[in-house]
Design a protein around this motif. Sequence first.
Motif, PDB file in Angstrom:
ATOM      1  N   ARG A 415      30.899 -61.483 109.553  1.00 59.67           N
ATOM      2  CA  ARG A 415      30.169 -60.836 108.463  1.00 59.67           C
ATOM      3  C   ARG A 415      29.797 -61.866 107.378  1.00 59.67           C
ATOM      4  N   ALA A 416      30.731 -62.739 107.056  1.00 56.66           N
ATOM      5  CA  ALA A 416      30.463 -63.735 106.020  1.00 56.66           C
ATOM      6  C   ALA A 416      29.316 -64.656 106.435  1.00 56.66           C
ATOM      7  N   LYS A 417      29.284 -65.037 107.718  1.00 56.02           N
ATOM      8  CA  LYS A 417      28.209 -65.910 108.191  1.00 56.02           C
ATOM      9  C   LYS A 417      26.885 -65.164 108.267  1.00 56.02           C
ATOM     10  N   ALA A 418      26.930 -63.888 108.610  1.00 59.18           N
ATOM     11  CA  ALA A 418      25.711 -63.081 108.640  1.00 59.18           C
ATOM     12  C   ALA A 418      25.129 -62.939 107.239  1.00 59.18           C
ATOM     13  N   LEU A 419      25.986 -62.693 106.260  1.00 56.78           N
ATOM     14  CA  LEU A 419      25.517 -62.581 104.873  1.00 56.78           C
ATOM     15  C   LEU A 419      24.969 -63.915 104.378  1.00 56.78           C
ATOM     16  N   ALA A 420      25.588 -65.004 104.801  1.00 58.63           N
ATOM     17  CA  ALA A 420      25.082 -66.324 104.414  1.00 58.63           C
ATOM     18  C   ALA A 420      23.696 -66.559 105.007  1.00 58.63           C
ATOM     19  N   LYS A 421      23.509 -66.156 106.265  1.00 59.04           N
ATOM     20  CA  LYS A 421      22.188 -66.298 106.881  1.00 59.04           C
ATOM     21  C   LYS A 421      21.161 -65.442 106.157  1.00 59.04           C
ATOM     22  N   LEU A 422      21.506 -64.207 105.848  1.00 60.55           N
ATOM     23  CA  LEU A 422      20.599 -63.319 105.128  1.00 60.55           C
ATOM     24  C   LEU A 422      20.188 -63.940 103.799  1.00 60.55           C
ATOM     25  N   GLY A 423      21.138 -64.566 103.105  1.00 60.82           N
ATOM     26  CA  GLY A 423      20.834 -65.167 101.815  1.00 60.82           C
ATOM     27  C   GLY A 423      19.897 -66.348 101.905  1.00 60.82           C
ATOM     28  N   LYS A 424      19.743 -66.927 103.099  1.00 57.40           N
ATOM     29  CA  LYS A 424      18.874 -68.093 103.272  1.00 57.40           C
ATOM     30  C   LYS A 424      17.489 -67.743 103.832  1.00 57.40           C
ATOM     31  N   VAL A 425      17.216 -66.465 104.111  1.00 62.50           N
ATOM     32  CA  VAL A 425      15.910 -66.094 104.662  1.00 62.50           C
ATOM     33  C   VAL A 425      14.813 -66.454 103.664  1.00 62.50           C
ATOM     34  N   ALA A 426      13.836 -67.215 104.124  1.00 61.50           N
ATOM     35  CA  ALA A 426      12.685 -67.572 103.284  1.00 61.50           C
ATOM     36  C   ALA A 426      11.566 -66.568 103.523  1.00 61.50           C
ATOM     37  N   ASN A 427      10.848 -66.219 102.467  1.00 61.91           N
ATOM     38  CA  ASN A 427       9.794 -65.215 102.559  1.00 61.91           C
ATOM     39  C   ASN A 427       8.447 -65.809 102.159  1.00 61.91           C
ATOM     40  N   LYS A 428       7.458 -65.593 103.003  1.00 60.37           N
ATOM     41  CA  LYS A 428       6.094 -66.050 102.738  1.00 60.37           C
ATOM     42  C   LYS A 428       5.202 -64.816 102.688  1.00 60.37           C
ATOM     43  N   ILE A 429       4.504 -64.649 101.602  1.00 59.84           N
ATOM     44  CA  ILE A 429       3.755 -63.407 101.385  1.00 59.84           C
ATOM     45  C   ILE A 429       2.331 -63.725 100.943  1.00 59.84           C
ATOM     46  N   GLY A 430       1.379 -63.205 101.681  1.00 57.61           N
ATOM     47  CA  GLY A 430      -0.024 -63.311 101.309  1.00 57.61           C
ATOM     48  C   GLY A 430      -0.711 -64.524 101.879  1.00 57.61           C
ATOM     49  N   TYR A 431      -0.361 -65.703 101.387  1.00 59.36           N
ATOM     50  CA  TYR A 431      -1.090 -66.914 101.758  1.00 59.36           C
ATOM     51  C   TYR A 431      -0.257 -68.134 101.366  1.00 59.36           C
ATOM     52  N   ASN A 484      -0.986 -59.017 111.002  1.00 61.01           N
ATOM     53  CA  ASN A 484       0.259 -59.113 111.746  1.00 61.01           C
ATOM     54  C   ASN A 484       1.321 -59.642 110.802  1.00 61.01           C
ATOM     55  N   ALA A 485       2.514 -59.858 111.301  1.00 60.28           N
ATOM     56  CA  ALA A 485       3.607 -60.438 110.535  1.00 60.28           C
ATOM     57  C   ALA A 485       4.533 -61.107 111.540  1.00 60.28           C
ATOM     58  N   TYR A 486       5.410 -62.003 111.053  1.00 57.59           N
ATOM     59  CA  TYR A 486       6.309 -62.656 111.997  1.00 57.59           C
ATOM     60  C   TYR A 486       7.617 -63.057 111.339  1.00 57.59           C
ATOM     61  N   TYR A 487       8.624 -63.225 112.197  1.00 62.35           N
ATOM     62  CA  TYR A 487       9.878 -63.880 111.839  1.00 62.35           C
ATOM     63  C   TYR A 487      10.033 -65.083 112.754  1.00 62.35           C
ATOM     64  N   GLU A 488      10.341 -66.245 112.190  1.00 58.61           N
ATOM     65  CA  GLU A 488      10.544 -67.466 112.965  1.00 58.61           C
ATOM     66  C   GLU A 488      12.013 -67.880 112.845  1.00 58.61           C
ATOM     67  N   PRO A 489      12.805 -67.746 113.936  1.00 59.70           N
ATOM     68  CA  PRO A 489      14.244 -68.003 113.835  1.00 59.70           C
ATOM     69  C   PRO A 489      14.605 -69.444 113.525  1.00 59.70           C
ATOM     70  N   SER A 490      13.815 -70.411 114.011  1.00 55.07           N
ATOM     71  CA  SER A 490      14.162 -71.817 113.771  1.00 55.07           C
ATOM     72  C   SER A 490      13.946 -72.213 112.315  1.00 55.07           C
ATOM     73  N   LEU A 491      13.168 -71.411 111.585  1.00 52.50           N
ATOM     74  CA  LEU A 491      12.968 -71.629 110.154  1.00 52.50           C
ATOM     75  C   LEU A 491      13.709 -70.603 109.312  1.00 52.50           C
ATOM     76  N   ASN A 492      14.208 -69.563 109.963  1.00 55.76           N
ATOM     77  CA  ASN A 492      14.832 -68.432 109.267  1.00 55.76           C
ATOM     78  C   ASN A 492      13.912 -67.945 108.148  1.00 55.76           C
ATOM     79  N   GLU A 493      12.680 -67.622 108.543  1.00 57.19           N
ATOM     80  CA  GLU A 493      11.693 -67.190 107.557  1.00 57.19           C
ATOM     81  C   GLU A 493      10.896 -66.001 108.081  1.00 57.19           C
ATOM     82  N   MET A 494      10.400 -65.207 107.132  1.00 59.96           N
ATOM     83  CA  MET A 494       9.480 -64.111 107.433  1.00 59.96           C
ATOM     84  C   MET A 494       8.153 -64.403 106.745  1.00 59.96           C
ATOM     85  N   ALA A 495       7.061 -63.973 107.366  1.00 64.94           N
ATOM     86  CA  ALA A 495       5.744 -64.137 106.757  1.00 64.94           C
ATOM     87  C   ALA A 495       4.947 -62.848 106.904  1.00 64.94           C
TER      88      ALA A 495
END
Length: 689
Positions: A415-431, A484-495
């Motif tokens: 759980r601690a590692k999952a929360l740490a991963k969640l805290g590192k998710v990068a978000n790209k919105i719009g452009y 469309n939208a995507y999640y890239e696991p190697s970057l841990n990011e959503m766009a």
Amino acid sequence: MRRTLFAAPAALAALTLALAACKTAPKKPDHDAPLPPIDPTALDRSTSPCEDFYQYACGGWIARTEIPPDRSSWSRGFAELTERNARQLRRILDAAGAAKTPPPEPFAKKVGDYWASCMDEATIEARGLADLQGEWARIDAIQDRPVLADEVARLEAAGLDVPFNLTSGQDAKDATQVILLVYQGGLTLPDRDYYLTDGGKNVEIRQRYAEHLRKMFALAGLPPAEVEANASAVAQVEKALAETHWTRTEMRDPSRLYNRVDRAGLEKLAPAFPWARLFDGLGRPDLRAVSVTTPRFVEKVGAMFESAPLESWKAYLRWRLLTTMAKARALPRAFVDESFRFTSASFSGAKALRPRWKLCVDATDDALGFALGEIYVKQHFGADGKERTITMVSEIERSMSDDLGAIGWMDRATRAKALAKLGKVANKIGYPEKERDYSSMTVKRESYFRNVLSAGRFETARQLAKVGKPLDRTEWLMSPPTVNAYYEPSLNEMAFPAGILQPPFFNKAAPEPVNYGAIGMVVGHELTHGFDDEGRQYDGDGNLRDWWTPPVSKAFDDRARCVADQFSGYEVLPGVKVDGKLTLGENIADLGGLKLAFAAMQAARRTAPEGEKVEGFTPEQQFFVGYAQSWCSKFRDEETRLRVVTDPHSPPRFRVNGPLSNLPEFQAAFSCKEGNAMVRPEGKRCEVW
């Protein structure tokens, strides 16, 4: 490994969809008008929401909507929104082509010239086979294996898989490194099974393909004896390559795909292949860092390079160039018509050729999408969509944090590692904030054929230039106009590109529950991909690493198996079922995305006044109707059969009914009871996140 919300019609090259015909509406619909937040005419109130919610939410739309003749499918969400986008982009492109783009736009001329060359059918017809024959002359002149390697390198540099699919990417076990990735490729048919199995209509499709090869080579001017020899050689080479491809389900396993071999490993896998000449031809003789997804594919290519007749390789190279340019519609109309005939009969079922302007919108976006996107964003993307999405992302990430904290099957360490991963998710919105530099791309109006190759060379060079350099985390993997939208696991990011932040996914005039059900679910879906059966194998920094304790990993697998079994039971056509393993990640993401978005909506409502009913629906009901109506769709049978084999997403009916039948929140909203079809029995209910 990028996980997207939606897959394009697999038999087509791009997302843009065509005008919908309507059985009951004599007027042409206004595609520039936004969709209503909840469309009462789309409903089928004769169906109980507790028996078939997809039919309840979409039955009216399905009954009155015809798939346009030039399309293999149509949808209320992606298709109609992409249609609006295409018309907006065409106005931008027409202005760029006429040199009327307001300054400063540094690459507006290239955008306009590329668009104009694509639209200029008269010049394409007048040039005839000149460009193709010029390329073929180089292939015809091949007399030995070293020169064959040079030509393979030249075509690979132009973006053709002949047969390697080359790109850059992160080292899966050291996400700070950018390396070369060598994917399996080189096939014309959409999947290996079309070459290797006799199920479904595969035998018939192979027969059509053999005929298609002969017709295309004949159109290109080969004499009858050479037509037969070339067609036979291509079929043999592609079948041999297909035998080495891993299945699409196997390609979903990130650990299986990671095979860091570097240059020395390539030479060991395929010693007969002249790798030095390939990398010289690609302009990167110094490149050393390499990973291959499918070692047996590389081994086979090396063996075939040495053993297959030189004339077979030459036929294969001729074909890869010919079919690529026909699909791009960079050849005269006779080639386009034959390519459409084969694709329609085998995979799409479309009744008419797609209007050229729509293809050219997509082609220009593919080639210069970030230059085009800069203009698009300035004209069509409002700050309200970006700001509201930023807020919603934060709300849904908070829901995910709460969810992780409450999951009983997850131990403290995981759980601690999952929360740490969640805290590192990068978000790209719009452009993107950083502009893409297209100054090295050559674009001239006189030849669309040459522009297609030029765009391929630019992108290949851009990808290879990244190898060995610091990772650029600001880069986007989709252009701003993309729906469309995507999640890239190697970057841990959503766009979430600007293109999707419009009705029906985001509607500033809609009640908030509708937006939570539409764009909120999109956000939750992409976030859940970070913790689906593939995404969970990456840590918060994007490294492929097992951070789960064995008991928690087993508990996840048990829950994922429930989802796979559920969806494997859905029949899309008589005798044709969903592949629950192929679609597992997307189904987990749909289920998790709905749960997270609904929780975020309820949390927001605790601090806001009670919502009003809309079309008789409570706020909770609005959420689910808003979700379902964004997925109203129709497919031709040919497209359905193709997607079952190639698409990791389930058909829309099951993307709605499947996850909702597991959600107590849905059942409470519509007062569904045990025994209703939309209520899975207690022992069979699936829940992962």
